[in-house]
Write a protein that holds these residues in place. Sequence first.
Motif, mmCIF file in Angstrom:
data_model
loop_
_atom_site.group_PDB
_atom_site.id
_atom_site.type_symbol
_atom_site.label_atom_id
_atom_site.label_comp_id
_atom_site.label_asym_id
_atom_site.label_seq_id
_atom_site.Cartn_x
_atom_site.Cartn_y
_atom_site.Cartn_z
ATOM 1 N N THR A 1 0.618 -1.586 -0.092
ATOM 2 C CA THR A 1 0.315 -0.119 -0.415
ATOM 3 C C THR A 1 0.757 1.469 -0.123
ATOM 4 O O THR A 1 0.279 2.300 -0.325
ATOM 5 C CB THR A 1 -0.905 -0.155 1.119
ATOM 6 O OG1 THR A 1 -0.144 0.031 2.445
ATOM 7 C CG2 THR A 1 -1.727 -1.081 1.542
ATOM 8 N N THR A 2 2.121 0.823 -0.300
ATOM 9 C CA THR A 2 2.659 2.364 0.012
ATOM 10 C C THR A 2 4.109 2.160 -1.675
ATOM 11 O O THR A 2 4.005 0.749 -1.952
ATOM 12 C CB THR A 2 4.004 2.478 1.055
ATOM 13 O OG1 THR A 2 5.105 1.158 0.297
ATOM 14 C CG2 THR A 2 3.187 2.398 2.237
ATOM 15 N N GLY A 3 4.064 3.615 -2.087
ATOM 16 C CA GLY A 3 4.491 3.109 -3.543
ATOM 17 C C GLY A 3 5.763 2.717 -2.877
ATOM 18 O O GLY A 3 6.822 1.741 -3.946
ATOM 19 N N ASP A 4 7.140 3.181 -2.052
ATOM 20 C CA ASP A 4 8.487 2.594 -2.357
ATOM 21 C C ASP A 4 8.498 0.685 -1.858
ATOM 22 O O ASP A 4 8.897 0.216 -2.271
ATOM 23 C CB ASP A 4 8.534 2.522 -1.453
ATOM 24 C CG ASP A 4 9.797 4.370 -1.108
ATOM 25 O OD1 ASP A 4 9.755 4.670 -2.070
ATOM 26 O OD2 ASP A 4 10.053 4.821 0.237
ATOM 27 N N GLY A 5 7.313 0.062 -1.309
ATOM 28 C CA GLY A 5 6.952 -0.813 -0.968
ATOM 29 C C GLY A 5 6.499 -1.916 -1.749
ATOM 30 O O GLY A 5 7.208 -2.669 -2.173
ATOM 31 N N LEU A 6 5.693 -1.532 -2.798
ATOM 32 C CA LEU A 6 5.077 -1.594 -4.136
ATOM 33 C C LEU A 6 6.270 -1.845 -5.445
ATOM 34 O O LEU A 6 6.400 -2.893 -6.305
ATOM 35 C CB LEU A 6 3.776 -0.636 -4.793
ATOM 36 C CG LEU A 6 2.492 -1.386 -4.621
ATOM 37 C CD1 LEU A 6 1.818 -0.252 -4.674
ATOM 38 C CD2 LEU A 6 2.365 -3.076 -4.228
ATOM 39 N N ALA A 7 6.898 -0.324 -5.257
ATOM 40 C CA ALA A 7 8.617 -0.897 -5.769
ATOM 41 C C ALA A 7 8.971 -1.509 -5.274
ATOM 42 O O ALA A 7 9.801 -2.132 -6.670
ATOM 43 C CB ALA A 7 8.928 0.509 -5.992
ATOM 44 N N LEU A 51 -0.168 2.824 -11.372
ATOM 45 C CA LEU A 51 1.032 2.144 -10.895
ATOM 46 C C LEU A 51 1.704 1.799 -12.327
ATOM 47 O O LEU A 51 0.942 1.245 -13.777
ATOM 48 C CB LEU A 51 -0.094 0.958 -10.831
ATOM 49 C CG LEU A 51 -0.757 0.271 -9.707
ATOM 50 C CD1 LEU A 51 -1.539 -0.890 -9.392
ATOM 51 C CD2 LEU A 51 -0.093 0.729 -8.594
ATOM 52 N N ARG A 52 2.950 2.023 -12.356
ATOM 53 C CA ARG A 52 3.830 2.202 -13.559
ATOM 54 C C ARG A 52 3.371 0.595 -14.076
ATOM 55 O O ARG A 52 3.231 0.410 -13.752
ATOM 56 C CB ARG A 52 5.227 2.597 -13.483
ATOM 57 C CG ARG A 52 5.823 3.044 -14.693
ATOM 58 C CD ARG A 52 7.240 3.127 -14.186
ATOM 59 N NE ARG A 52 7.533 5.020 -13.059
ATOM 60 C CZ ARG A 52 8.644 4.819 -12.212
ATOM 61 N NH1 ARG A 52 9.577 4.025 -12.242
ATOM 62 N NH2 ARG A 52 8.247 5.747 -11.427
ATOM 63 N N ASP A 53 3.995 0.956 -15.856
ATOM 64 C CA ASP A 53 3.723 -0.209 -16.856
ATOM 65 C C ASP A 53 2.345 -0.715 -15.878
ATOM 66 O O ASP A 53 1.835 -2.542 -17.029
ATOM 67 C CB ASP A 53 4.318 -1.723 -15.940
ATOM 68 C CG ASP A 53 5.726 -0.407 -16.736
ATOM 69 O OD1 ASP A 53 6.123 0.118 -17.105
ATOM 70 O OD2 ASP A 53 6.632 -0.814 -15.439
ATOM 71 N N VAL A 54 1.287 -0.956 -15.687
ATOM 72 C CA VAL A 54 -0.270 -1.699 -15.791
ATOM 73 C C VAL A 54 -1.210 -0.585 -15.896
ATOM 74 O O VAL A 54 -1.939 -0.719 -16.620
ATOM 75 C CB VAL A 54 -0.116 -1.780 -13.961
ATOM 76 C CG1 VAL A 54 -1.674 -2.252 -13.564
ATOM 77 C CG2 VAL A 54 0.750 -2.740 -13.920
ATOM 78 N N GLY A 55 -1.192 1.013 -14.547
ATOM 79 C CA GLY A 55 -2.224 1.713 -15.672
ATOM 80 C C GLY A 55 -2.654 2.821 -14.158
ATOM 81 O O GLY A 55 -2.051 2.748 -13.118
ATOM 82 N N TRP A 61 9.077 -5.029 -5.017
ATOM 83 C CA TRP A 61 9.205 -6.009 -5.678
ATOM 84 C C TRP A 61 7.540 -6.028 -6.953
ATOM 85 O O TRP A 61 7.795 -7.487 -7.754
ATOM 86 C CB TRP A 61 7.929 -7.118 -4.906
ATOM 87 C CG TRP A 61 7.079 -6.494 -3.975
ATOM 88 C CD1 TRP A 61 6.011 -5.533 -3.202
ATOM 89 C CD2 TRP A 61 5.336 -7.032 -4.259
ATOM 90 N NE1 TRP A 61 4.917 -5.271 -3.005
ATOM 91 C CE2 TRP A 61 4.451 -6.577 -3.740
ATOM 92 C CE3 TRP A 61 4.926 -8.214 -5.447
ATOM 93 C CZ2 TRP A 61 2.802 -6.350 -4.102
ATOM 94 C CZ3 TRP A 61 4.302 -8.469 -5.372
ATOM 95 C CH2 TRP A 61 2.196 -7.529 -4.968
ATOM 96 N N PHE A 62 6.774 -5.190 -6.783
ATOM 97 C CA PHE A 62 5.875 -5.365 -7.817
ATOM 98 C C PHE A 62 6.224 -4.577 -9.227
ATOM 99 O O PHE A 62 6.800 -4.573 -9.979
ATOM 100 C CB PHE A 62 4.760 -4.944 -7.139
ATOM 101 C CG PHE A 62 3.666 -5.283 -8.342
ATOM 102 C CD1 PHE A 62 3.478 -5.283 -9.448
ATOM 103 C CD2 PHE A 62 2.571 -4.880 -7.483
ATOM 104 C CE1 PHE A 62 2.320 -5.555 -10.798
ATOM 105 C CE2 PHE A 62 0.532 -3.694 -8.774
ATOM 106 C CZ PHE A 62 1.071 -4.856 -10.387
ATOM 107 N N THR A 63 5.803 -2.788 -9.192
ATOM 108 C CA THR A 63 5.912 -1.791 -10.106
ATOM 109 C C THR A 63 5.671 -0.633 -8.804
ATOM 110 O O THR A 63 5.060 -0.379 -8.086
ATOM 111 C CB THR A 63 4.688 -1.987 -11.206
ATOM 112 O OG1 THR A 63 5.280 -1.065 -12.111
ATOM 113 C CG2 THR A 63 3.532 -1.920 -10.502
ATOM 114 N N PRO A 64 6.530 0.720 -9.146
ATOM 115 C CA PRO A 64 6.378 1.891 -9.073
ATOM 116 C C PRO A 64 5.187 2.331 -8.806
ATOM 117 O O PRO A 64 3.862 2.311 -10.399
ATOM 118 C CB PRO A 64 7.801 2.717 -9.363
ATOM 119 C CG PRO A 64 8.461 1.701 -10.278
ATOM 120 C CD PRO A 64 7.893 0.353 -10.831
ATOM 121 N N ALA A 65 4.562 3.113 -7.691
ATOM 122 C CA ALA A 65 3.286 3.825 -7.812
ATOM 123 C C ALA A 65 3.581 5.047 -7.686
ATOM 124 O O ALA A 65 4.115 5.741 -7.327
ATOM 125 C CB ALA A 65 3.142 3.236 -6.284
#
Length: 135
Positions: free
Chosen positions: A37-43, A62-66, A45-49
């Motif tokens: 639920t945070t930009g750093d957290g998602l970046a 969500l970068r590369d998602v939408g 392992w998943f994608t930057p927010a």
Amino acid sequence: MTGSIEQGISQTHGNTHILHFLVRLPRPMEQVWPALTTGDGLAAWFTPADVLEPRLGGAVTLRDVGSGHVTAWDVDRVAEYTVQDGGRIRFHLERDGEEGSALRFTHEFEGEQESEPRWHARFERLIAFLEAGAP
């Protein structure tokens, strides 16, 4: 406790695909929540927010998602992001023993942009991130 990816199920209804995973995580819910639920957290392992307003109805990109909105938000338990062309991504956390968490994950989307193996690899990165002592 070590993490594990216990279940991956893929369903198709017409052009709509639904992926479900059950992921056992080696940290309590309070420590896992920021990874979802945070930009750093998602970046990590998943994608930057690029945008993430942590509230129901908040904007999310969500970068590369939408880009879209937060469509479910129950602090420390449920975060759901619905993004244009990326579908609905839902993280539902539950306690799993004394020190762990269970993540029930759903991704509902149109088309072929995602796959079970891609999410499996992402969850392996999430487990490694949490095992390394992510805040």
